[in-house]
Design an enzyme around this catalytic site. Structure first.
Site, PDB file in Angstrom:
ATOM      1  N   CYS A  80       0.826  -1.206   0.000  1.00 24.31           N
ATOM      2  CA  CYS A  80       0.000   0.000   0.000  1.00 24.31           C
ATOM      3  C   CYS A  80       0.858   1.253   0.000  1.00 24.31           C
ATOM      4  CB  CYS A  80      -1.031  -0.002   1.116  1.00 24.31           C
ATOM      5  SG  CYS A  80      -0.387  -0.308   2.742  1.00 24.31           S
ATOM      6  N   CYS A 154       0.459  10.559   4.508  1.00 25.56           N
ATOM      7  CA  CYS A 154       1.761   9.944   4.755  1.00 25.56           C
ATOM      8  C   CYS A 154       2.175  10.042   6.210  1.00 25.56           C
ATOM      9  CB  CYS A 154       2.845  10.598   3.892  1.00 25.56           C
ATOM     10  SG  CYS A 154       2.514  10.446   2.147  1.00 25.56           S
TER      11      CYS A 154
END
Lengths: 241, 411
Positions: A80, A154
Site C-alpha cells: 500500500c 503519509c
C-alpha cells in the site's frame, strides 16, 4: 529554471491548523516536487527536507540486536506504499519513552514524519505513554511545519505504529486491561468497510460522499446507509481539517 | 546525509516528460514572434507570409510521415490530438457502432477520453498485454466486432518503452476490412514517444490517424499534430473559424507549428544514428545499475529491438520511488517514478500494474528517459551516488526484515 507556482491545494497554517489556500511559493525555490501529471503541486518545508535527508533515531543495520526495547509495533505494508516499524524503550516506573528506533518504507514525507515523531516522543526525558497514545497525525504535521494537503496521509502511520508499540508493551508487562483495541465499526456490511476506512479516505483527501465512494465504493449498493456515511465524513473533516 | 560533490552536475533523464527546445528550432521560430506576426487567414501580405510559413511546415511534416499536406491537422498538444482522434471518430461514426478497442497501458490522454465515452454508452475492449507490455496483433483483430469503429493503440509506451506491433496490426486490419468489405474500424496510434526514434511512415504503419507532439521532439510545447487519412470524417472538438479544415478552429500557432516541423525534421533526420547511440547509453545505464546495486529489475522488454532506445525503467526493491527521486534531485539528477506518492490517485502507475507488477515493485520504480544531450559522463555521475542512496534508503526501510521472526512472537 524559473519556478513560480501557486499551490492550488494550499498549505497548512500552523497556528490555526487550517488550510491556507493563498500560500505562494517563493521563486526559484530549490525544494519543489510536483506530481508527475502536473495537476497539483506540493512542496516540502526545510524541516521535512532536513528530516528526510538526515533521519533521526532510525534503526541502523546491525543495531537490532543491541537495542533494548519493550514495545514493538509494525503497521502498513509495502504494497500500500507505506510500512513502518517502531521499537520503544519504556521505563516501567515513570512510564516514559526513554528511547526509540524506527524504520519506514515510504516517500519523503513518510520518512520525515516518522523521524520527527521519534524526536517528539523522546523530547524532555521522554513522553509519557498515556500522552503518546493521544498523539494525533496533526501533532506530527504541526511539528513538521506542515505537509501539502495530498501528503497528509503519509503522516498517519506514525501514531498507528506508536499505538501498536505501546499495546505491545502492555501485552509484555501483562497489563492487558490497558490495551487499546481500535474499535472499528462496520458501516457497509457487503464490502466490510469500517469507519476507519472512511477516516483514512478523508485523510487521503476525500471531502464529499462522491470522493469517498470513488475510493471505497461504500454505500453504492445500499442507499439507506448514505446518511451515516455522510455524517462520518463530516465528523472526520471537522476532526482533521 | 550522504556527502555531496562540490559541483552538482545537472543530469536530465526525463525526456519522456519533455525535451529542451533545440536551438535551431528556436531560431526557426523567432521571426514569427517578430515581423511575421500576421494571421494566416488574412489576405494582405503579412497574412500571406504567415500562410506561406504554415503551408511550408505542413508540407515538411507531411513528407516526413509519407502523407499529403491536407492530411495534417495541427493542434495544441498531443493530448488534444488524441482527444480529437477519439471523440472525433466516436461522434462522427456512432451510427455505425459504439465499440472501441484499446489497451490498458495507454497514456491518460487516450484512457480518459475512452472513459468519458463509456459513460455515454460506448463500449471499450481493452486487449490484454503481456508482461513486457506488448499486445499481439492477433488478439487485437479477434477483438473486432461488427460495431467496432476505432482501434487506438500507442506506438511506444510512455513508461516502459514497449514498442507495439503497429505495422502488423495495420496490415492485419487491412486484410480484415477487405475480407469483410468494410472501411471500419479506423486505426489510431499515439506516436508521441516514438516520434524521435521510430519510423513514422503512415503507409508502412497502415494507420488512419496518428498523434505526434512537439514537446517530446526538441520542439516547442503547445503544438501537436494529428494525421488524418483522406476520406475519414471526424467531428470537430473546437468550433469557430475554418482553420485546419474546420477540425480545429482558432488562429494557428504559426511560430509553434514552424518549430514543430523543424523539430520533427531534425529528429527524423538523425533518427538512426541517434537511436543507436542512445540505445548503447541506455544499455550502459542498466548494466551499471545491475552491476552495482542488488535486487533491481528492469521493467518492460529487454533493452534492444522491442524497446524504445531511450527508455530504462527500473524497480529498486524495498525502496520507495519518490524518496529515491528526491534524493537524486539533490544531486542534480532528474527522472520520474511510478510510485503512488507522486500520482493524483495515490495508486501506483497503471502501466506497471497492467503488466502484472506487484504494487510494491511499482512503488519502487524509477524511469530514466535519455536524450540527445546525455552522455556516458551523465550515467557515470549518477552512478557515483545511486548505489549509496539506495543503500541508505534500504537501511531506513523495514521491508528487508520481512522474513525475520521478531521477539514479539515469542511471548
Amino acid at each position: 529554471m524559473d519556478i513560480d507556482w501557486k499551490l492550488e491545494i494550499g498549505h497548512w497554517d500552523l497556528k490555526t491548523m487550517k488550510k491556507n489556500t493563498k500560500t505562494k511559493i517563493k521563486k526559484n525555490s530549490k525544494y519543489d516536487v510536483r506530481s508527475k501529471d502536473g495537476t497539483s503541486g506540493w512542496l516540502y518545508t526545510e524541516k521535512v527536507k532536513d528530516h528526510f535527508f538526515n533521519p533521526r533515531n532510525f534503526m541502523r543495520f546491525g543495531e537490532e540486536k543491541k537495542f533494548k526495547f519493550n514495545g514493538y509495533g509494525r503497521v502498513g505494508s509495502p504494497a500500500c506504499g507505506d510500512e513502518m516499524v517502531l521499537w520503544l524503550q519504556i521505563d516501567p516506573k515513570t512510564e516514559k519513552i526513554k528511547d526509540c528506533r524506527w524504520r519506514t518504507f515510504g516517500c519523503g514525507s513518510a520518512i520525515a514524519s516518522t523521524s520527527v515523531m521519534s524526536e517528539m516522543i523522546k523530547k524532555k526525558g521522554g513522553m509519557k505513554i498515556d500522552n503518546a497514545l493521544k498523539l494525533k497525525p496533526q501533532d506530527i504535521l504541526k511539528e513538521l511545519g506542515g505537509l501539502p494537503d495530498r501528503k497528509v496521509h503519509c503522516s498517519v502511520l506514525g501514531d498507528k505504529a506508536l499505538q501498536a508499540a505501546i499495546n505491545d508493551y502492555f501485552r509484555k508487562t501483562k497489563q492487558h486491561n490497558r490495551i487499546m483495541v481500535e474499535g472499528a465499526k462496520i458501516i457497509d456490511s457487503d464490502l466490510k468497510i469500517t469507519d476507519k476506512d472512511i477516516e483514512e479516505a478523508v485523510l487521503d483527501g476525500a471531502r464529499t460522499l462522491e470522493d469517498v465512494q470513488k475510493k471505497l465504493k461504500v454505500g453504492v449498493s445500499k442507499p439507506d446507509i448514505i446518511p451515516s456515511i455522510e455524517e462520518l465524513i463530516r465528523f472526520y473533516r471537522e476532526k482533521y481539517f | 546525509m550522504l556527502p555531496k560533490p562540490k559541483k552538482i552536475r545537472e543530469v536530465y533523464f526525463d525526456h519522456a516528460a519533455t525535451t529542451a527546445t533545440d536551438k535551431t528550432v528556436v531560431k526557426a521560430m523567432t521571426p514569427y514572434y517578430g515581423d511575421i506576426f500576421g494571421n494566416p487567414s488574412s489576405l494582405y501580405h503579412k497574412g500571406r507570409e504567415a500562410q506561406t510559413a504554415l503551408n511550408n511546415a505542413r508540407k515538411i511534416v507531411a513528407e516526413l510521415i509519407h502523407a499529403m499536406p491536407e492530411n495534417i491537422v495541427f493542434t495544441g498538444s498531443g493530448s488534444e490530438s488524441d482527444n480529437l482522434a477519439i471523440f472525433g471518430t466516436a461522434y462522427a461514426h456512432s451510427q455505425v457502432g459504439k465499440h472501441i478497442i484499446s489497451v490498458a497501458i495507454e497514456h491518460h490522454a487516450v484512457l480518459y477520453p475512452l472513459r468519458e465515452l463509456e459513460k455515454e454508452g460506448f463500449e471499450i475492449t481493452y486487449v490484454k498485454v503481456d508482461k513486457e507490455g506488448r499486445v499481439s496483433a492477433k488478439d487485437v483483430i479477434s477483438a473486432i466486432r461488427p460495431d467496432t469503429i476505432l482501434i487506438t493503440i500507442m506506438y511506444a509506451n510512455t513508461e516502459i518503452g514497449t514498442i507495439e506491433p503497429i505495422a502488423e496490426i495495420g496490415r492485419e486490419l487491412l486484410r480484415y476490412r477487405r475480407e469483410h468489405n468494410t472501411t471500419y474500424p479506423y486505426f489510431h496510434t499515439d506516436a508521441c514517444q516514438a516520434a524521435g526514434y521510430l519510423d513514422l511512415d503512415v503507409e508502412k504503419l497502415h494507420v488512419d490517424l496518428m498523434t505526434v507532439n512537439g514537446s517530446k521532439i526538441y520542439g516547442p510545447k503547445g503544438v501537436g499534430m494529428l494525421y488524418v487519412r483522406r476520406g475519414i470524417k471526424l467531428k470537430p472538438i473546437v468550433y469557430g473559424g475554418a482553420q485546419e479544415k474546420k477540425l480545429r478552429a482558432g488562429t494557428e500557432n504559426v511560430a509553434g507549428i514552424v518549430g514543430f516541423a523543424k523539430g520533427l525534421e531534425l529528429v527524423q533526420k538523425n533518427r538512426d544514428k541517434e537511436s543507436q547511440r542512445i540505445a548503447k547509453l541506455s544499455a550502459y545505464l542498466w548494466q551499471e545499475v545491475n552491476k552495482k546495486i542488488n535486487n533491481v529489475r528492469l521493467n518492460g522488454p529487454a533493452i534492444g529491438e522491442s524497446r524504445l532506445p531511450n527508455n530504462v525503467n527500473i524497480t529498486f526493491e524495498n525502496v520507495e520511488g519518490e524518496a529515491l527521486l528526491l534524493y537524486l534531485d539533490e544531486y542534480g539528477v532528474m527522472c520520474s517514478t511510478g510510485s503512488a506518492c507522486t500520482s493524483e490517485s495515490l495508486e501506483p502507475s497503471h502501466v506497471l500494474r497492467a503488466i502484472g507488477l506487484p504494487y510494491e515493485f511499482a512503488h519502487g520504480s524509477l524511469r530514466f528517459t535519455l536524450g540527445k544531450e546525455n552522455t556516458k559522463e551523465d550515467v557515470d555521475y549518477m552512478m557515483k551516488f545511486l548505489p549509496d542512496i539506495v543503500k541508505v534508503l534500504r537501511e531506513i526501510s523495514p521491508v528487508n526484515m520481512g522474513s525475520q521472526q521478531h521477539p514479539k512472537y515469542k511471548n
